[in-house]
Design an enzyme around this catalytic site. Sequence first.
Site, PDB file in Angstrom:
ATOM      1  N   ARG A  78      35.406  19.915 103.582  1.00  0.00           N
ATOM      2  CA  ARG A  78      34.479  19.576 102.503  1.00  0.00           C
ATOM      3  C   ARG A  78      33.421  18.627 103.060  1.00  0.00           C
ATOM      4  O   ARG A  78      33.755  17.548 103.550  1.00  0.00           O
ATOM      5  CB  ARG A  78      35.238  18.903 101.359  1.00  0.00           C
ATOM      6  CG  ARG A  78      34.299  18.424 100.285  1.00  0.00           C
ATOM      7  CD  ARG A  78      34.994  17.761  99.095  1.00  0.00           C
ATOM      8  NE  ARG A  78      33.954  17.369  98.166  1.00  0.00           N
ATOM      9  CZ  ARG A  78      33.815  16.163  97.624  1.00  0.00           C
ATOM     10  NH1 ARG A  78      34.709  15.222  97.860  1.00  0.00           N
ATOM     11  NH2 ARG A  78      32.805  15.908  96.838  1.00  0.00           N
ATOM     12  N   HIS A 122      25.921  14.767  96.781  1.00  0.00           N
ATOM     13  CA  HIS A 122      26.792  13.603  96.982  1.00  0.00           C
ATOM     14  C   HIS A 122      25.873  12.377  97.051  1.00  0.00           C
ATOM     15  O   HIS A 122      25.811  11.677  98.058  1.00  0.00           O
ATOM     16  CB  HIS A 122      27.646  13.768  98.240  1.00  0.00           C
ATOM     17  CG  HIS A 122      28.877  12.901  98.273  1.00  0.00           C
ATOM     18  ND1 HIS A 122      30.150  13.402  98.466  1.00  0.00           N
ATOM     19  CD2 HIS A 122      29.034  11.569  98.144  1.00  0.00           C
ATOM     20  CE1 HIS A 122      31.031  12.394  98.476  1.00  0.00           C
ATOM     21  NE2 HIS A 122      30.371  11.267  98.283  1.00  0.00           N
ATOM     22  N   GLU A 167      31.458  13.207  91.968  1.00  0.00           N
ATOM     23  CA  GLU A 167      31.684  11.987  91.184  1.00  0.00           C
ATOM     24  C   GLU A 167      30.495  11.555  90.333  1.00  0.00           C
ATOM     25  O   GLU A 167      29.924  10.480  90.550  1.00  0.00           O
ATOM     26  CB  GLU A 167      32.114  10.844  92.109  1.00  0.00           C
ATOM     27  CG  GLU A 167      33.413  11.129  92.817  1.00  0.00           C
ATOM     28  CD  GLU A 167      33.986   9.917  93.543  1.00  0.00           C
ATOM     29  OE1 GLU A 167      33.303   8.877  93.619  1.00  0.00           O
ATOM     30  OE2 GLU A 167      35.129  10.017  94.022  1.00  0.00           O
ATOM     31  N   ASN A 293      39.156  13.650  92.667  1.00  0.00           N
ATOM     32  CA  ASN A 293      39.177  12.574  93.657  1.00  0.00           C
ATOM     33  C   ASN A 293      40.013  11.451  93.061  1.00  0.00           C
ATOM     34  O   ASN A 293      39.656  10.910  92.002  1.00  0.00           O
ATOM     35  CB  ASN A 293      37.761  12.049  93.936  1.00  0.00           C
ATOM     36  CG  ASN A 293      36.843  13.103  94.542  1.00  0.00           C
ATOM     37  OD1 ASN A 293      37.266  14.212  94.834  1.00  0.00           O
ATOM     38  ND2 ASN A 293      35.588  12.739  94.735  1.00  0.00           N
ATOM     39  N   TYR A 295      42.016   7.776  93.762  1.00  0.00           N
ATOM     40  CA  TYR A 295      42.280   6.609  94.614  1.00  0.00           C
ATOM     41  C   TYR A 295      43.298   5.654  93.989  1.00  0.00           C
ATOM     42  O   TYR A 295      44.173   5.159  94.663  1.00  0.00           O
ATOM     43  CB  TYR A 295      40.969   5.877  94.934  1.00  0.00           C
ATOM     44  CG  TYR A 295      40.106   6.671  95.899  1.00  0.00           C
ATOM     45  CD1 TYR A 295      40.306   6.588  97.269  1.00  0.00           C
ATOM     46  CD2 TYR A 295      39.140   7.559  95.432  1.00  0.00           C
ATOM     47  CE1 TYR A 295      39.552   7.344  98.166  1.00  0.00           C
ATOM     48  CE2 TYR A 295      38.379   8.320  96.325  1.00  0.00           C
ATOM     49  CZ  TYR A 295      38.594   8.214  97.689  1.00  0.00           C
ATOM     50  OH  TYR A 295      37.866   8.974  98.569  1.00  0.00           O
ATOM     51  N   GLU A 354      39.342  14.562  97.223  1.00  0.00           N
ATOM     52  CA  GLU A 354      39.369  13.289  97.961  1.00  0.00           C
ATOM     53  C   GLU A 354      40.645  12.546  97.610  1.00  0.00           C
ATOM     54  O   GLU A 354      41.076  12.550  96.463  1.00  0.00           O
ATOM     55  CB  GLU A 354      38.189  12.367  97.590  1.00  0.00           C
ATOM     56  CG  GLU A 354      36.882  12.723  98.224  1.00  0.00           C
ATOM     57  CD  GLU A 354      35.758  11.740  97.885  1.00  0.00           C
ATOM     58  OE1 GLU A 354      36.032  10.528  97.747  1.00  0.00           O
ATOM     59  OE2 GLU A 354      34.619  12.211  97.755  1.00  0.00           O
TER      60      GLU A 354
HETATM   61  C1  BGC Z   1      33.216   8.829  97.253  1.00  0.00           C
HETATM   62  C2  BGC Z   1      33.080   8.651  98.729  1.00  0.00           C
HETATM   63  C3  BGC Z   1      33.537   7.250  99.105  1.00  0.00           C
HETATM   64  C4  BGC Z   1      35.000   7.114  98.757  1.00  0.00           C
HETATM   65  C5  BGC Z   1      35.597   5.763  99.102  1.00  0.00           C
HETATM   66  C6  BGC Z   1      34.455   8.227  96.648  1.00  0.00           C
HETATM   67  O1  BGC Z   1      34.109   7.510  95.523  1.00  0.00           O
HETATM   68  O2  BGC Z   1      33.032  10.175  96.877  1.00  0.00           O
HETATM   69  O3  BGC Z   1      31.754   8.885  99.083  1.00  0.00           O
HETATM   70  O4  BGC Z   1      33.314   6.942 100.440  1.00  0.00           O
HETATM   71  O5  BGC Z   1      35.179   7.321  97.384  1.00  0.00           O
HETATM   72  O6  BGC Z   1      34.962   4.739  98.415  1.00  0.00           O
END
Ligand code: BGC
Length: 453
Positions: A78, A122, A167, A293, A295, A354
């Site tokens: 990607r 992006h 995002e 994505n 985190y 992600e």
């Molecule tokens: C984004 C990336 C970023 C990653 C870590 C995501 O929000 O798509 O571009 O580097 O998180 O912060």
Amino acid sequence: MPDRYDLPAGFRWGVATAAYQIEGAVDEDGRGPSVWDTFTARSGAIRDGHTGAVACDHYHRHPEDIALMHGLGLDGYRFSIAWPRIQPTGAGPVNAAGLAFYDRLVDDLLAVGITPLPTLFHWDLPQALEDAGGWLNRDTAYRFAEYAAIVADRLGDRVPAWITLNEPFVHTVYGYAMGIHAPGRTLMFEALPAAHHQLLGHGLAAAALHERGLEVMLSNNLTPVEPATPSPADAAAAAAYDTLHNRLFTDPVLLGRYPDLAALGVPDDIFGAVRPGDLDLIHTPGLDGLGVNYYNPTRVAAPTDPGLPFDLLDIPDVPHTAFGWPVVPDGLRRLLTGLRIRYGTALPPITMTENGCSTTEDLDDTFRIDYLSAHLDALATTVAEGVDVRGYYTWSLIDNFEWAEGLFSQRFGLVHVDFATQRRTPKASYAWYRDLIAVHRARCAKEGSVTSP
Ligand code: BGC
């Protein structure tokens, strides 16, 4: 408990990057300026005054980066296409050299058996479009669809699936509401027309891609939201945050309607941005896959400051990444099972576009290995619970330009980059990911040969 080796046969393994974060070469081969070139030149905007002008010099070193990907044994890559390389002012004539770069990249990936998965936007909007209002201007959505059609006409014979936006939540909130990212506007909730116009651009581009027989995904940053306490005030604050972060960007695409925005103090027509017929344009093309994505989860309490309808709190008693983000692998399971409950049959197959973490360690990145293993184990549990997840693209292949944090402080790569020399050195997590992919594939092949007649 299922673990990562139990992910289904055919599950696709990948890595993710983005143009402005890795390419550099911002003035070469006719590329026009983007909002990130402008924003990084602003004093104090980026840690240590860094920019993406060189970043990982991927524009010149992509053969080496593709070799690294080949070494991992990936199914897919990607990456994002820089709109200002294709149309330097965001409209009108095509810059042939810019298009040729991605054409070569696609061929070089296919030559080593890696399927390209491009993202069309992006965050690096051509500056000329920003000068005309950026995503606050409805016209940008129509320009985006034209650009999508140009790129699809060139690469669509070799690239089966496309991601329109990356995002839109982060781009709207960081870029237009809080001014932490380009274009650096501080409009707070009045930024939300930029969200609507991105979604409109998605819908128009999705229709153009579908007309060309291509598959379409949309990648958003999603987070499971947890109230700090069961109190009604905290629950209301959590619902408001969930609306802003998740539902505002997913309900229109999957359900054809916006959630109730009253708790955010935003009118139903998003300050006049939503016109009759827009929701059909956003919803009707449909999605072939939802890019997620993930985190971390978000813990929310009732506001102490009346300016916002929520307070965001840390999650105590869990490890935190170098960024200070809480590590909660089960949050991924809760997020994905929550999507299935919320959207039911309207939820298309999911691809993790992600997931990853920043570390300050250099080569012995056991923190990253622990993070990725735990999240992939949680993903396997989620799949065993019946959620259709087709692939996983870790963020990121190489350390890169981490937006407001610049180049050095937040390293997300499986591969270390020395930004002074551009030397790439695989970290321990690189070998770990390579071995995981190989073992998973071998196990699936073995099981396939046992069960087939
Ligand atoms: C984004 C990336 C970023 C990653 C870590 C995501 O929000 O798509 O571009 O580097 O998180 O912060």
